[in-house]
Design an enzyme around this catalytic site. Sequence first.
Site: not given
Length: 319
Positions: A10-11, A117, A149
């Site tokens: 991912g980023f 995270a 989320y």
Amino acid sequence: MKFLITGGCGFIGSHLAERLLADNHEVSVIDDLSTGNLENVSGIHGKKNFHLVVDTVMNEVMVSELVEESDFVFHLAAVVGVKRVMENPVDSVVINVEGTYNVLKSCARFKRKILIASTSEVYGKNERIPFGEDADIIIGSTRKKRWSYACAKAMDEFLALAYHEEKGLPVIIVRLFNTVGPRQSDRYGMVIPRFISQALSKSPLTVFGDGMQTRCFIHVADVLEALISIIGQEKAFGDVFNIGSSEEITIKDLASRIIRMTGSSSRIEFVDPGSLYKSGFEDMNRRVPDTSKIRDLIGFTTRYKTDDILRECIEGMSK
Ligand code: UDP
């Protein structure tokens, strides 16, 4: 050391992988390439100390094997991005909760250290700025699926802290505030790559609502410094830390700056986000972190201003 990064294509994960390899560590990555992609790791793929497993963190057996082989786990794999959460509400709950459960369970079993995270999204609609780590979580109705989320990530935090308390798991939770930088995709709704891509293609910049909502944007390089530094602090385990910038900007101002900096002929279009997402969207007005806790622990500061970040992202996306 041997690091495992879940979501390492991912980023943020791919930048972290590059950094750890540059520091001479061994890095394994598990990524299902749902939002991550191989291009993100093209600079390190094939290197001796880099191992990639294309699989999901829902695969408990694979997670367990990879955790056992590692010394430290960065758990970054998640269904992220407001757009993706709105369009994949089942995955947003199931992967974000069960995937984290799998990783925590293995870390507890093999007694491995882990950093999870989490997100500033967990503060929800709290309006008491800046958000300290002990601030209340104020989220909207379950009929507004955006909040799934925040709820799933809050569950991850509860679970991680419970593992720490009950089973002595060495876990650090970081709440990342809006993180941006090179390689962030415009596909999942994140505002900066989205606006830049709109400006470069001379399309209108779609500002949601009146654009007076604010965010603080942090460069991924500043996040990496904080991550690398915090895992060396024994006192950080069993605790929660904000990582973010305190430079606050309205979304309308952000759009104007991007138009100016790209020299684009685009205009700003104020849109009702309800018209883009079928239902269940709700925005938060302001989001600003209190970073005194991490500053006191590791001397955290940010090196990049919003304009530096925008300049770099524009340059990257103009290629
Ligand atoms: N936003 C916007 N237009 C877009 C995408 C996002 O005005 O095309 C706004 C969004 O409503 C929010 C802010 O930009 O207020 C940041 O959105 P993003 O999805 O990047 O992250 P969030 O902070 O909402 O998680």
